[in-house]
Design a protein around this motif. Sequence first.
Motif, PDB file in Angstrom:
ATOM      1  N   LEU A 168       2.141   1.011 -24.740  1.00 22.53           N
ATOM      2  CA  LEU A 168       1.003   0.358 -23.708  1.00 22.53           C
ATOM      3  C   LEU A 168       1.541  -0.791 -23.352  1.00 22.53           C
ATOM      4  CD1 LEU A 168      -2.183   0.256 -23.011  1.00 22.53           C
ATOM      5  CD2 LEU A 168      -2.366  -1.264 -25.025  1.00 22.53           C
ATOM      6  N   MET A 169       1.595  -0.893 -21.804  1.00 24.59           N
ATOM      7  CA  MET A 169       2.190  -2.083 -21.247  1.00 24.59           C
ATOM      8  C   MET A 169       0.872  -2.640 -20.484  1.00 24.59           C
ATOM      9  SD  MET A 169       5.692  -0.907 -19.764  1.00 24.59           S
ATOM     10  CE  MET A 169       7.021  -0.253 -20.866  1.00 24.59           C
ATOM     11  N   LEU A 170       0.427  -3.750 -21.064  1.00 24.29           N
ATOM     12  CA  LEU A 170      -0.599  -4.273 -20.170  1.00 24.29           C
ATOM     13  C   LEU A 170      -0.577  -5.998 -20.251  1.00 24.29           C
ATOM     14  CD1 LEU A 170      -3.497  -3.664 -19.086  1.00 24.29           C
ATOM     15  CD2 LEU A 170      -4.402  -3.794 -21.504  1.00 24.29           C
ATOM     16  N   THR A 204       4.075  -5.238 -24.092  1.00 22.72           N
ATOM     17  CA  THR A 204       4.359  -3.937 -24.352  1.00 22.72           C
ATOM     18  C   THR A 204       4.256  -3.900 -25.788  1.00 22.72           C
ATOM     19  OG1 THR A 204       6.165  -3.909 -22.856  1.00 22.72           O
ATOM     20  CG2 THR A 204       6.181  -2.323 -24.390  1.00 22.72           C
ATOM     21  N   LEU A 205       3.281  -2.934 -26.079  1.00 24.52           N
ATOM     22  CA  LEU A 205       2.682  -2.595 -27.557  1.00 24.52           C
ATOM     23  C   LEU A 205       3.386  -1.150 -27.836  1.00 24.52           C
ATOM     24  CD1 LEU A 205      -0.939  -3.774 -27.840  1.00 24.52           C
ATOM     25  CD2 LEU A 205       1.087  -5.044 -28.436  1.00 24.52           C
ATOM     26  N   TYR A 206       4.284  -1.315 -28.748  1.00 28.65           N
ATOM     27  CA  TYR A 206       5.084  -0.117 -29.000  1.00 28.65           C
ATOM     28  C   TYR A 206       4.749   0.361 -30.483  1.00 28.65           C
ATOM     29  CZ  TYR A 206       8.659  -2.914 -31.115  1.00 28.65           C
ATOM     30  OH  TYR A 206       9.329  -3.935 -31.988  1.00 28.65           O
ATOM     31  N   GLN A 207       4.929   1.677 -30.758  1.00 23.95           N
ATOM     32  CA  GLN A 207       5.012   2.136 -32.131  1.00 23.95           C
ATOM     33  C   GLN A 207       5.853   1.691 -32.965  1.00 23.95           C
ATOM     34  OE1 GLN A 207       1.785   4.002 -33.278  1.00 23.95           O
ATOM     35  NE2 GLN A 207       2.718   3.177 -35.232  1.00 23.95           N
ATOM     36  N   SER A 208       5.743   0.626 -33.713  1.00 26.06           N
ATOM     37  CA  SER A 208       6.781   0.293 -34.582  1.00 26.06           C
ATOM     38  C   SER A 208       7.148   0.966 -35.944  1.00 26.06           C
ATOM     39  CB  SER A 208       6.699  -1.098 -34.556  1.00 26.06           C
ATOM     40  OG  SER A 208       7.781  -1.462 -35.603  1.00 26.06           O
ATOM     41  N   SER A 209       5.828   1.142 -36.656  1.00 27.37           N
ATOM     42  CA  SER A 209       5.825   1.582 -38.165  1.00 27.37           C
ATOM     43  C   SER A 209       4.564   1.962 -38.442  1.00 27.37           C
ATOM     44  CB  SER A 209       6.702   0.951 -38.913  1.00 27.37           C
ATOM     45  OG  SER A 209       6.159  -0.367 -39.276  1.00 27.37           O
ATOM     46  N   THR A 251      -1.608   0.993 -38.925  1.00 22.76           N
ATOM     47  CA  THR A 251      -0.706   1.318 -37.774  1.00 22.76           C
ATOM     48  C   THR A 251      -0.062  -0.220 -37.817  1.00 22.76           C
ATOM     49  OG1 THR A 251      -0.001   1.860 -35.746  1.00 22.76           O
ATOM     50  CG2 THR A 251      -2.085   0.706 -35.820  1.00 22.76           C
ATOM     51  N   VAL A 252       1.539  -0.125 -37.320  1.00 26.35           N
ATOM     52  CA  VAL A 252       2.025  -1.308 -36.981  1.00 26.35           C
ATOM     53  C   VAL A 252       2.639  -1.263 -35.763  1.00 26.35           C
ATOM     54  CG1 VAL A 252       3.893  -3.032 -37.766  1.00 26.35           C
ATOM     55  CG2 VAL A 252       2.512  -1.592 -39.611  1.00 26.35           C
ATOM     56  N   LEU A 253       1.915  -2.045 -34.829  1.00 22.41           N
ATOM     57  CA  LEU A 253       2.572  -2.038 -33.479  1.00 22.41           C
ATOM     58  C   LEU A 253       3.450  -3.188 -33.070  1.00 22.41           C
ATOM     59  CD1 LEU A 253      -0.985  -1.070 -31.711  1.00 22.41           C
ATOM     60  CD2 LEU A 253       0.891   0.386 -32.055  1.00 22.41           C
ATOM     61  N   GLY A 254       4.350  -3.029 -32.606  1.00 22.53           N
ATOM     62  CA  GLY A 254       5.265  -4.174 -32.102  1.00 22.53           C
ATOM     63  C   GLY A 254       4.544  -4.672 -30.642  1.00 22.53           C
ATOM     64  N   ALA A 255       4.658  -6.002 -30.794  1.00 25.24           N
ATOM     65  CA  ALA A 255       4.206  -6.542 -29.512  1.00 25.24           C
ATOM     66  C   ALA A 255       5.362  -7.545 -28.799  1.00 25.24           C
ATOM     67  CB  ALA A 255       2.906  -7.414 -29.936  1.00 25.24           C
ATOM     68  N   VAL A 256       5.496  -7.063 -27.586  1.00 23.22           N
ATOM     69  CA  VAL A 256       6.761  -7.621 -26.957  1.00 23.22           C
ATOM     70  C   VAL A 256       6.101  -8.266 -25.542  1.00 23.22           C
ATOM     71  CG1 VAL A 256       8.842  -7.752 -25.902  1.00 23.22           C
ATOM     72  CG2 VAL A 256       8.440  -6.439 -28.144  1.00 23.22           C
ATOM     73  N   ARG A 257       6.257  -9.703 -25.300  1.00 19.55           N
ATOM     74  CA  ARG A 257       5.809 -10.037 -24.152  1.00 19.55           C
ATOM     75  C   ARG A 257       7.153 -10.821 -23.537  1.00 19.55           C
ATOM     76  NH1 ARG A 257       2.006 -15.104 -23.928  1.00 19.55           N
ATOM     77  NH2 ARG A 257       4.122 -16.049 -24.124  1.00 19.55           N
TER      78      ARG A 257
END
Lengths: 461, 275
Positions: free
Chosen positions: A244-246, A250-255, A389-395
């Motif tokens: 998800l890019m908002l 960027t929130l990506y499916q990490s684990s 869920t563990v979502l990676g969050a990258v800005r």
Amino acid sequence: MMDTLRSLQFGIVVLIAISVVAVIGTIIPQGLSWEFYSERYPGAIAFLVQVFRFDNTYGSPLFLGLMGLFGLNLVLCTLHRFPGVWRAAFRPDREPEREQMTRMPIHHSVPDASLDEIEAAFSRSGLRLHRVGSNRLYGETGRLGHLGATVVHVSLLLLLAGGMVSLITGKRGHVVLHPGESTALAELPSGSKIPLGFTIQLDRFSVEYYEQHPDRPKSFTSSVTVTPLDGTPFTREIRVNHPLMLNGFTLYQSSFGVSNEQATASTLNDTARVEIRLKGAPPEMPPITISDMVENGVYPVPGFGDSIQVRLAELHRNFRMGESTGEANPAVKLDVLVRGETRWSVYAFQKFPGLNMPMHEDLVLVFTLTGFQSGEPRGENHAEIQYYTVLGAVRDRGIPLMWSGALLMTLGLFLSFYIRPRRLWALAEDGSVHIGARAKGETDSFRQFIERTIDSRHSSR
Amino acid sequence: MQQSLDVSLFYIAFVCYSISMLIHFLTFWKRGGRFATAGNMLLLAGFALQVAGLIIRGVHARFMPVTNMYESLNFFSAAIVLAYLIVERKFRNRVFGVFILPVVFLLMAFSSSPATSKEVVPLIPALQSQWLVWHVVLSFLGEAAFAVAFGASVMYLIRERASEVSFAARTFPDLATLDSVTYRAIAIGFPVFTLGALIFGAVWAKYAWGSYWTWDPKETWALITWIVYALFLHTRVVHGWKGRTTAWVSVIGFLATLFTLFGVNYLLSGLHSYA
Ligand code: HEM
């Protein structure tokens, strides 16, 4: 001094230096403790690692300094050459001296020919022809090709700037959500939290396995509801490769993890053994065994000083994998910490020794869980498995610069190598026509083309 | 173990390439002749079989067959053979084969060895991405052009040292042609490699792991390879370096390419970049 700073030779030396340092960064393991380096390398090398910070090569002053030098050299070189490039592309000299024409890489004198003949012959050559004065002809094509190198160099500066912005402003954290939970904050490794600028709620998390390969995960999917601050909520699926890019995040499916079905360490008995050995650790190091581990206890991994540790996060009497049978399936979940920060979670399954689900392909934990007494299998009403869920969050504010740099680079490379600037001058003088021509990067084929066109001029009359 | 059709096709293609390579060694200086044409036919046959194998495997796996070492090496070998066929047709000189086909032979030997798993394995989530396909395919197409440049620059370095009366002088194209083949091959390969290895690689990483660049050894070595070929383009512009120096840079560039493919996985220790 300025001449060297903007010279191509200097640029070449800087690029070589960057490559050498980059190579070092791939040979020396990164991000580990001084204890590790002093143990593993002889004194002199350990000293160099410390002085030049090769433990964090790509963030080291040396490497960043070289990149800065590269950028400076490129700016000066591009600015210095730009007037000439612009003139070459858009202000060509249409009336070169005859003597100048003879010095061109391609030149011919066509006896008893007229300018009209030559113009006719080259009319279908793809060259845009212009009559200059009474006795001159000028033709050109692909003039944008001259700008190719400059466009590439400018794109490199954009990429450098983007990289710097990413380095300075980049934030990398994660968002952990149990079904039904929502949050508007991402947690950084340091523990502090930063606002996402929207709230995200986990509606459901599902793990899908391949039919013929029950131990191979096909996809992990977080079904979420997102509520932007000033927008209408929308539902969305976040899967690996489909982040998800908002709002710059960027929130990506990490684990993922499992929140119920856990046995406590106390019910563990001494026969349970997990041998943990990280790929790349020196073989003579003894593996650590699970029997001396307490749930949530953190243990250093042999061979890596205290920079790599393992936490026994979860002990499962019966870890349900999709619709597996009621039969017990003991498993452990291990968090791998690099310098105290949880980087990956990995599961080990007693019944699937080969399977460990690393979240990073470089990190291969070689371990097997054996002898784990799982007690009697559960009754009929086992609760549905509870995933979280563990979502990676990258800005990363550098992204726009990186996108434009990449696009400009593609354009620049196209102009440099696929657009072939060609130029031709013709001068009619006492009954014959003198031709001078130039082509960037493919002089021979242009020369042959001109010779063929001149020879065939009679047929085209 | 019942060997699937595509694996058999790859083996046969490997045999064709090997025989064709030997024929090239024995006849490259002769113009035409039955033996020489047989060599070319075998190469074409091998190429056709390999492409067929790739298609069958792709259909079987329902994904572009470039997701593991075995598939990648077969794709890369086919790309190099295609590049060689183009060069051979353009310059009508099979001597290039003597220097390019051994690279194909080594790649195919490695891919046929037990070191690579031949099994079609369902993809872990991270690999199920179109960006990955573009990343790998364009990288290999660019590197196939680099392989041609490698062959031409090795020939340049040999020809430059060989005496005028030597066998090489009589059979190799002249230095100017060899240098221009090297440049043109890199001029074609460099943009494709840049787009594939770096740009699409970064886009895939962005979608899969959230960040476009992590200085992972594989990424770093792709960047190093890219810098070496950028250096090739620039050493050409410096007066006096064109020719021998640029030939050496092209050779180093291809060695870096091979190291990126093999060295990083097998030589560098697993746990290495967690800054
Ligand atoms: C990795 C970094 C670089 C890349 C990718 C790059 C790319 C290019 C490309 C594609 C060309 C056109 C070559 C051709 O048409 O055959 C070129 C030419 C050139 N570059 Fe770079 N460059 C880089 C770094 C530099 C640096 C640091 C300088 C410093 C002065 C520089 C100066 C030049 C010059 C003088 C030319 C020749 C101009 C021309 O051929 O029109 N480049 N570069």
